[in-house]
Motif scaffolding. Structure first.
Motif, PDB file in Angstrom:
ATOM      1  N   GLU B 174     -15.385   9.177   4.680  1.00 43.17           N
ATOM      2  CA  GLU B 174     -14.732   9.485   3.407  1.00 43.17           C
ATOM      3  C   GLU B 174     -13.974  10.814   3.441  1.00 43.17           C
ATOM      4  OE1 GLU B 174     -17.839   9.121   0.553  1.00 43.17           O
ATOM      5  OE2 GLU B 174     -18.164   7.023   1.057  1.00 43.17           O
ATOM      6  N   PRO B 175     -12.909  10.879   4.234  1.00 42.27           N
ATOM      7  CA  PRO B 175     -12.141  12.129   4.284  1.00 42.27           C
ATOM      8  C   PRO B 175     -11.443  12.385   2.947  1.00 42.27           C
ATOM      9  CG  PRO B 175     -10.988  10.368   5.428  1.00 42.27           C
ATOM     10  CD  PRO B 175     -12.308   9.800   5.046  1.00 42.27           C
ATOM     11  N   GLU B 176     -11.051  13.617   2.730  1.00 32.85           N
ATOM     12  CA  GLU B 176     -10.418  13.995   1.475  1.00 32.85           C
ATOM     13  C   GLU B 176      -9.117  13.213   1.263  1.00 32.85           C
ATOM     14  OE1 GLU B 176     -10.088  18.257  -0.546  1.00 32.85           O
ATOM     15  OE2 GLU B 176      -8.627  17.984   1.069  1.00 32.85           O
ATOM     16  N   THR B 177      -8.378  13.058   2.359  1.00 28.71           N
ATOM     17  CA  THR B 177      -7.129  12.307   2.302  1.00 28.71           C
ATOM     18  C   THR B 177      -7.129  11.249   3.397  1.00 28.71           C
ATOM     19  OG1 THR B 177      -5.940  14.247   1.524  1.00 28.71           O
ATOM     20  CG2 THR B 177      -4.612  12.486   2.464  1.00 28.71           C
ATOM     21  N   LEU B 178      -6.555  10.087   3.063  1.00 28.08           N
ATOM     22  CA  LEU B 178      -6.430   9.022   4.054  1.00 28.08           C
ATOM     23  C   LEU B 178      -4.955   8.794   4.365  1.00 28.08           C
ATOM     24  CD1 LEU B 178      -8.713   5.947   3.331  1.00 28.08           C
ATOM     25  CD2 LEU B 178      -8.446   7.130   5.475  1.00 28.08           C
ATOM     26  N   LEU B 179      -4.624   8.803   5.648  1.00 31.96           N
ATOM     27  CA  LEU B 179      -3.266   8.446   6.054  1.00 31.96           C
ATOM     28  C   LEU B 179      -3.359   7.111   6.764  1.00 31.96           C
ATOM     29  CD1 LEU B 179      -2.271  11.891   7.585  1.00 31.96           C
ATOM     30  CD2 LEU B 179      -1.844  11.089   5.268  1.00 31.96           C
ATOM     31  N   MET B 180      -2.669   6.116   6.234  1.00 30.32           N
ATOM     32  CA  MET B 180      -2.823   4.781   6.807  1.00 30.32           C
ATOM     33  C   MET B 180      -1.463   4.237   7.211  1.00 30.32           C
ATOM     34  SD  MET B 180      -5.567   3.462   3.989  1.00 30.32           S
ATOM     35  CE  MET B 180      -6.377   2.231   4.980  1.00 30.32           C
ATOM     36  N   ASP B 181      -1.351   3.850   8.466  1.00 29.84           N
ATOM     37  CA  ASP B 181      -0.075   3.362   8.988  1.00 29.84           C
ATOM     38  C   ASP B 181      -0.175   1.867   9.244  1.00 29.84           C
ATOM     39  OD1 ASP B 181       2.193   4.840  11.454  1.00 29.84           O
ATOM     40  OD2 ASP B 181       2.456   3.238   9.972  1.00 29.84           O
ATOM     41  N   GLU B 182       0.266   1.082   8.265  1.00 34.59           N
ATOM     42  CA  GLU B 182       0.247  -0.385   8.355  1.00 34.59           C
ATOM     43  C   GLU B 182      -1.096  -0.911   8.847  1.00 34.59           C
ATOM     44  OE1 GLU B 182       3.790  -2.276   9.562  1.00 34.59           O
ATOM     45  OE2 GLU B 182       4.889  -0.384   9.675  1.00 34.59           O
ATOM     46  N   PRO B 183      -2.182  -0.560   8.161  1.00 34.90           N
ATOM     47  CA  PRO B 183      -3.499  -0.955   8.663  1.00 34.90           C
ATOM     48  C   PRO B 183      -3.765  -2.440   8.569  1.00 34.90           C
ATOM     49  CG  PRO B 183      -3.692   0.049   6.499  1.00 34.90           C
ATOM     50  CD  PRO B 183      -2.263   0.174   6.887  1.00 34.90           C
ATOM     51  N   PHE B 184      -3.119  -3.140   7.622  1.00 34.32           N
ATOM     52  CA  PHE B 184      -3.452  -4.547   7.425  1.00 34.32           C
ATOM     53  C   PHE B 184      -2.406  -5.486   8.000  1.00 34.32           C
ATOM     54  CE2 PHE B 184      -6.774  -2.790   5.344  1.00 34.32           C
ATOM     55  CZ  PHE B 184      -6.587  -2.331   4.044  1.00 34.32           C
ATOM     56  N   GLY B 185      -1.526  -4.949   8.809  1.00 28.76           N
ATOM     57  CA  GLY B 185      -0.424  -5.756   9.332  1.00 28.76           C
ATOM     58  C   GLY B 185      -0.870  -6.955  10.145  1.00 28.76           C
ATOM     59  N   ALA B 186      -1.932  -6.762  10.938  1.00 27.28           N
ATOM     60  CA  ALA B 186      -2.335  -7.831  11.859  1.00 27.28           C
ATOM     61  C   ALA B 186      -3.336  -8.803  11.250  1.00 27.28           C
ATOM     62  CB  ALA B 186      -2.940  -7.200  13.127  1.00 27.28           C
ATOM     63  N   LEU B 187      -3.571  -8.688   9.963  1.00 23.99           N
ATOM     64  CA  LEU B 187      -4.592  -9.553   9.362  1.00 23.99           C
ATOM     65  C   LEU B 187      -3.955 -10.750   8.674  1.00 23.99           C
ATOM     66  CD1 LEU B 187      -6.828  -6.817   7.707  1.00 23.99           C
ATOM     67  CD2 LEU B 187      -6.951  -7.733  10.022  1.00 23.99           C
ATOM     68  N   ASP B 188      -4.729 -11.819   8.590  1.00 26.34           N
ATOM     69  CA  ASP B 188      -4.208 -12.992   7.871  1.00 26.34           C
ATOM     70  C   ASP B 188      -4.235 -12.731   6.362  1.00 26.34           C
ATOM     71  OD1 ASP B 188      -7.332 -14.037   8.716  1.00 26.34           O
ATOM     72  OD2 ASP B 188      -6.762 -14.129   6.600  1.00 26.34           O
ATOM     73  N   ALA B 189      -3.542 -13.564   5.613  1.00 27.36           N
ATOM     74  CA  ALA B 189      -3.292 -13.301   4.191  1.00 27.36           C
ATOM     75  C   ALA B 189      -4.570 -13.118   3.378  1.00 27.36           C
ATOM     76  CB  ALA B 189      -2.442 -14.418   3.598  1.00 27.36           C
ATOM     77  N   GLN B 190      -5.554 -13.988   3.607  1.00 22.01           N
ATOM     78  CA  GLN B 190      -6.793 -13.901   2.817  1.00 22.01           C
ATOM     79  C   GLN B 190      -7.559 -12.626   3.114  1.00 22.01           C
ATOM     80  OE1 GLN B 190      -5.841 -16.608   4.419  1.00 22.01           O
ATOM     81  NE2 GLN B 190      -5.607 -18.128   2.794  1.00 22.01           N
TER      82      GLN B 190
END
Lengths: 273, 281
Positions: B174-190
């Motif tokens: 649980e860092p103070e700030t989260l930097l996320m670079d396309e984290p869900f790109g490789a996941l299926d829609a559901q």
């Protein structure tokens, strides 16, 4: 040989077709024995009839020498001496190579100062150092151990240092952002990453250790398989030379077999990379 | 006509409305790279302010500087000109107050899934006892849907699963700030919807500030408090829109909500122009 035996077993399990018949294990073994038999018989025949037995000896004579060695126990003395030189030298070489490699890996500035010297000696064929070791340590097993240790040391030193260098900067950064200290990066990232390199180095250097020991014995020794070759050669005992070489071949096969089984069974080296 | 979800908030006005220090601030931050003799301006001078606990989504085509913004905030890069501030102070060196989920796979291959997820908790700076670590790892693994794979190695997992391991190992502390670079790109829609739901719940509960980079406009609107549309070469913010959909949001049905489609249409037009420009170059 065991790999091909496995292949034979695999083909034997398959349904036979006429074209495959010649691959069955039974037929292959028969063919191989046939080759050995042909070689031995022609050797025995040509000995003293086509070529003087002074040069080529004969299978019967070689076998007789072998028998003699087994009976008077000298076979085990020489075999043991070679094995001892290899094992002790290997352990010393591995331990010192890995430790120094780790030390220099963690002190990059020191590493940069010393590496050219190590590289220079790394390139040198260690056999060139063999006579030097004999002068310093004498003709006994110590000089052979030293030769093996030095050979293995350099291999492991560079394997360790290269392994520690082969680390993705992005992975280091990702751990640093998480809050890892330099020590934690060293223990949690650098050392595990270097492990496969170290194990590869350990695997490769066994064969180099063998070569170093035998060559060292050929150059100057009073025991060992290499010594047997050199001694019998010096005594113009062709049978003895052939017997010693045959012993060397068997020894090499045994070591290779042992290593293959050891590597296969060793789960440590099966890293999921 | 009142358009609740279409209020454009210029960054200056936003800053004035904020009480206190913004979590992240880019003032005229510019980043140029020189490769093989030529200068590439990855990021034109941009101004950006992120409030504490805000969820900011960055959308735009590839190569428009979104990842550069994340790298600047993380301290992996320093700006060619301008300033990057974190909690009011300039970012010098690695910013350890952020958790960064990169596009690149940096999961440790010799550690199992549970060992990887727990690594941040092993570190001295956090000093989490082993029993607590085990519990938190187990909960996090379940949260990202990797239950049953605890003892697997990364090489045995699919790309999407490895991304989830990277997600878990960052979310867990649980860092103070989260930097996320396309984290869900490789996941299926559901799975994507499930993860989006988990993310917004977690970041809201743990009061985490988020900068979220994505190609998916729907994802950006569903998750973000504000959406910034980037345009490429050089990277700059084309539009910034506030998303007025109230929280907590039902991720699975948010796209059927009122303001969603209007905002989506408007931002899509902005994005489209940016993409067209990109392909013409």
């Amino acid at each position: 040989m065991s790999a091909t035996l496995q292949a034979d077993a695999a083909t034997a399990a398959m349904p036979q077709r006429n074209s495959r018949l010649w691959k069955t294990p039974a037929v292959l073994t028969v063919l191989r024995l046939l080759i050995v038999a042909v070689v031995l018989v022609s050797w025995e025949f040509s000995s003293d009839r086509i070529i003087s037995k002074f040069w080529v000896s004969s299978p019967t004579a070689v076998f007789a020498v072998f028998q003699l060695w087994v009976i008077d126990g000298s076979l085990w003395i020489h075999l043991g001496a070679t094995l001892q030189a290899i094992v002790i030298g290997y352990v010393i070489g591995c331990a010192s190579g890995i430790l120094l490699g780790l030390l220099l890996g963690f002190l990059p500035r020191v590493q940069r100062i010393f590496v050219p010297f190590f590289s220079a000696f790394y390139a040198l064929p260690k056999i060139a150092l063999a006579p030097l070791f004999v002068i310093i340590l004498g003709i006994g097993i110590e000089s052979k151990i030293c030769l093996v240790a030095v050979t293995v040391f350099f291999l492991l030193l560079f394997a360790t240092m290269d392994g520690m260098r082969d680390i993705d900067e992005d992975v280091v950064e990702s751990l640093e952002i998480m809050g890892a200290t330099r020590t934690e990066i060293a223990t949690k990232l650098v050392m595990p990453a270097a492990k496969p390199w170290i194990f590869t180095g350990m695997r490769l250097s066994v064969r180099y250790a063998m070569t170093a020991a035998i060559l060292g014995e050929v150059i100057a020794a009073n025991r060992g398989i290499g010594f047997l070759i050199e001694y019998n050669s010096g005594m113009f005992n062709a049978a003895g030379v052939f017997a010693a070489v045959a012993l060397l071949v068997l020894f090499g096969v045994a070591v290779t077999e042992f290593l293959t089984r050891f590597e296969r069974g060793s789960a440590v080296e099966k890293l999921p990379f | 006509m009142q358009n609740n979800s279409l209020s454009e908030v210029p960054h200056v006005v936003a800053a004035e409305r904020m009480g206190g220090v913004p979590r992240i601030e880019l003032r005229g931050a510019e980043k140029c790279f020189s490769t093989r003799g030529s200068e590439v301006q990855a990021l034109a001078k941009i101004d950006l302010t992120v409030r504490p606990q805000e969820f900011l989504a960055l959308v735009g085509p590839s190569g428009c500087g979104k990842t550069t913004v994340l790298n600047l905030v993380a301290g992996l890069l320093s700006p060619t000109s301008g300033q990057v501030l974190y909690n009011g102070a300039p970012v010098t060196g690695l910013n350890r107050s952020v958790g960064y989920i990169t596009q690149k796979d940096t999961v440790l291959p010799w550690r199992t899934v549970e060992s990887n997820v727990g690594i941040a908790l092993e570190l001295h700076c956090r000093n989490v006892p082993a029993s607590e670590r085990r519990d938190r790892v187990a909960r996090m693994i379940e949260l990202v849907g990797l239950k049953g794979f605890e003892k697997h190695f990364p090489a045995e997992l699919s790309g999407g699963m490895r991304r989830r391991v990277a997600l878990a190992r960052t979310l867990i502390y649980e860092p103070e700030t989260l930097l996320m670079d396309e984290p869900f790109g490789a996941l299926d829609a559901q799975l994507k919807l499930l993860m989006q739901d988990q993310l917004q719940k977690l970041t809201h509960m743990a009061k985490i500030t988020v900068i979220f980079v994505t190609h998916d406009l729907s994802e950006a609107i569903a998750l973000g408090d504000r959406v910034a549309v980037f345009s490429p070469r050089p990277g700059s913010i084309r539009t910034m829109r506030k998303v007025d959909i109230p929280r907590p949001r039902d991720i699975f049905n948010v796209r059927f909500s009122d303001g969603f489609s209007r905002l989506h249409e408007e931002l899509w037009n902005e994005l489209k122009d940016g993409i067209a420009y990109g392909t013409n170059v």
